[in-house]
Design a protein around this motif. Sequence first.
Motif, PDB file in Angstrom:
ATOM      1  N   HIS A 105      47.430  34.909  37.841  1.00 14.63           N
ATOM      2  CA  HIS A 105      47.335  34.245  39.152  1.00 14.63           C
ATOM      3  C   HIS A 105      46.034  33.451  39.254  1.00 14.63           C
ATOM      4  O   HIS A 105      44.947  34.017  39.166  1.00 14.63           O
ATOM      5  CB  HIS A 105      47.389  35.280  40.279  1.00 14.63           C
ATOM      6  CG  HIS A 105      47.312  34.658  41.636  1.00 14.63           C
ATOM      7  ND1 HIS A 105      48.289  33.805  42.120  1.00 14.63           N
ATOM      8  CD2 HIS A 105      46.370  34.721  42.621  1.00 14.63           C
ATOM      9  CE1 HIS A 105      47.956  33.388  43.327  1.00 14.63           C
ATOM     10  NE2 HIS A 105      46.789  33.932  43.653  1.00 14.63           N
ATOM     11  N   HIS A 107      44.249  29.494  40.878  1.00 15.08           N
ATOM     12  CA  HIS A 107      44.326  28.176  41.525  1.00 15.08           C
ATOM     13  C   HIS A 107      43.264  27.371  40.775  1.00 15.08           C
ATOM     14  O   HIS A 107      42.126  27.231  41.243  1.00 15.08           O
ATOM     15  CB  HIS A 107      44.004  28.282  43.008  1.00 15.08           C
ATOM     16  CG  HIS A 107      44.773  29.359  43.725  1.00 15.08           C
ATOM     17  ND1 HIS A 107      46.079  29.204  44.109  1.00 15.08           N
ATOM     18  CD2 HIS A 107      44.428  30.627  44.075  1.00 15.08           C
ATOM     19  CE1 HIS A 107      46.504  30.323  44.696  1.00 15.08           C
ATOM     20  NE2 HIS A 107      45.520  31.201  44.676  1.00 15.08           N
ATOM     21  N   HIS A 255      51.963  34.764  47.104  1.00 16.93           N
ATOM     22  CA  HIS A 255      51.040  35.825  47.518  1.00 16.93           C
ATOM     23  C   HIS A 255      51.845  36.843  48.338  1.00 16.93           C
ATOM     24  O   HIS A 255      52.554  36.451  49.258  1.00 16.93           O
ATOM     25  CB  HIS A 255      49.933  35.260  48.404  1.00 16.93           C
ATOM     26  CG  HIS A 255      49.063  34.238  47.714  1.00 16.93           C
ATOM     27  ND1 HIS A 255      49.262  32.893  47.826  1.00 16.93           N
ATOM     28  CD2 HIS A 255      47.996  34.392  46.898  1.00 16.93           C
ATOM     29  CE1 HIS A 255      48.341  32.242  47.115  1.00 16.93           C
ATOM     30  NE2 HIS A 255      47.568  33.126  46.525  1.00 16.93           N
ATOM     31  N   HIS A 292      48.626  39.767  44.124  1.00 18.13           N
ATOM     32  CA  HIS A 292      47.847  40.736  44.916  1.00 18.13           C
ATOM     33  C   HIS A 292      48.596  42.053  45.172  1.00 18.13           C
ATOM     34  O   HIS A 292      48.289  43.048  44.562  1.00 18.13           O
ATOM     35  CB  HIS A 292      47.326  40.121  46.218  1.00 18.13           C
ATOM     36  CG  HIS A 292      46.421  38.959  45.983  1.00 18.13           C
ATOM     37  ND1 HIS A 292      45.209  39.077  45.348  1.00 18.13           N
ATOM     38  CD2 HIS A 292      46.574  37.629  46.233  1.00 18.13           C
ATOM     39  CE1 HIS A 292      44.638  37.886  45.235  1.00 18.13           C
ATOM     40  NE2 HIS A 292      45.457  36.987  45.765  1.00 18.13           N
ATOM     41  N   ASP A 343      42.679  34.948  40.360  1.00 22.53           N
ATOM     42  CA  ASP A 343      42.749  34.189  41.602  1.00 22.53           C
ATOM     43  C   ASP A 343      41.885  32.934  41.415  1.00 22.53           C
ATOM     44  O   ASP A 343      41.391  32.664  40.318  1.00 22.53           O
ATOM     45  CB  ASP A 343      42.296  35.040  42.798  1.00 22.53           C
ATOM     46  CG  ASP A 343      42.979  34.605  44.098  1.00 22.53           C
ATOM     47  OD1 ASP A 343      43.695  33.579  44.098  1.00 22.53           O
ATOM     48  OD2 ASP A 343      42.789  35.276  45.127  1.00 22.53           O
TER      49      ASP A 343
HETATM   50 ZN   LIG Z   1      45.768  33.187  45.289  1.00 24.24          ZN
END
Ligand SMILES: [Zn+2]
Length: 477
Positions: A105, A107, A255, A292, A343
């Motif tokens: 995961h 970005h 998410h 998450h 993340d």
């Molecule tokens: Zn995220």
Amino acid sequence: MKSKYDAYCAYALLILFSSLLLPACSTSAMNSATESRQQVDLIIAGDHIVSMDANGTVYKNAAIAVTDGVIVAIGTSSEISSSYMSDNILSGDNRIVLPGLVNGHSHAAMTLLRGVADDLALKEWLNNYIFPAEVKFVDADFVRIGTELACWEMIRGGTTTFVDMYYFPDVIANVVESCGMRALVSATVIDQRSPDAENAADSLSKGLAFINRWKGRNSRITPILGPHANYTLNAEQLRDVRDAALEAGVSISIHISESPYELEYAKNTYGMTSINLLDSMDFFDAPTIGAHVVWPTKAEIPILAERKVGVIHNPTSNMKTAAGIAPITEMLQAGVRVGLGTDGAASNNDLDMWEEIRLAAFLQKVHQMNPEVMPANSVLNMATRGGAEAIGLGDSIGSLEVGKRADIIQVSFDDVHFIPSYDVISHLVYVADEQDVTTVVVDGNVLMKDKEILTIDTERVRTEATNLAARIQKALP
Ligand SMILES: [Zn+2]
């Protein structure tokens, strides 16, 4: 200097060893021995090969033969050198070989927002800082530079595959294509004005167009849909994304149950918790990667296992935003597929998977006040084979086995923090960091050799990222 000298010595020894190997043979016998060996694209060796296969096999003084991007053989160095030859041999002296790390995961482009706002609750951080900054600054150029910066950082640290969720997915996919990594690239679907769309319907139709352009185009790049969360999309929009994913035959990354705020929102709006909400609308009919999952109820954990939801645990981000501690031990016991992720670098603030490995172990241990939970091997599994299974690539990557794609890294055990070395798994989990990774191979292609990144013009990216960050800083409040 030391590593170059070592490599030279290893090469000289290899030649000496080869010349001594068959001292009594005639020239013709040597030629036929040479001819009987199969030529392969790459041979990569190690003092230990930590295969992460189902039996936890660790090979000593071993090597892997790779051709056409696939692992064709794995065994002791003498077995491999007697059957295979290559013009491209990566020496294994004081190197541990293991599967490339899977960052489930991220970005990626948010590397350009690292450090713009820290020490805030998730809701305040997102609504008051990140979303406004994104609408103001994020365009295709931002995403290109930010993703290149992220890929540089990930390759440097031994990550070979990542699951990304951000805007301008074509730009992300282009960067992945050129830097040689493997990725699931999610087109973000969100019901607000974003850098590349006006609302949920607009972002979904643009996302589907992206999938059409990229599906089947490059085997390293899997286009998927990335509905942001159940508080940025309503139930009808979430159903639309599920239907679209099923029709297009792609996975979803979303998410799920990240923060107490999300839980409260779902309870107030729908009268149920996040996973129950998604399950009640058969959302998981589409293969789902849930980022998450910090707050599943006891009753929801079996749903995740049954519906084969891949859970991505992001311990650093969860600790920094004080989102909570995900019940990873319980999920693993229930048979949930769990991987690890960083993340975005705006909430981490780096993309170091070794830190996630270590913190995932420590967080469960201290949370349960039990040092026996989350042992080294199981946390290393989450970063490799388990992570690959969680994102739906378990058949092709995640372990070093014949027939799997050649996503392989070498970790140097030269640094002082590896002295002494009793147990390689212990050192990989509790000692190693991204600076120890020397070699990165994806799909049989060498992306980093002797710590030098071969597929990204890092000085250009440094300059572009620094210049763009200066412009962002001037505009910040
Ligand atoms: Zn995220």
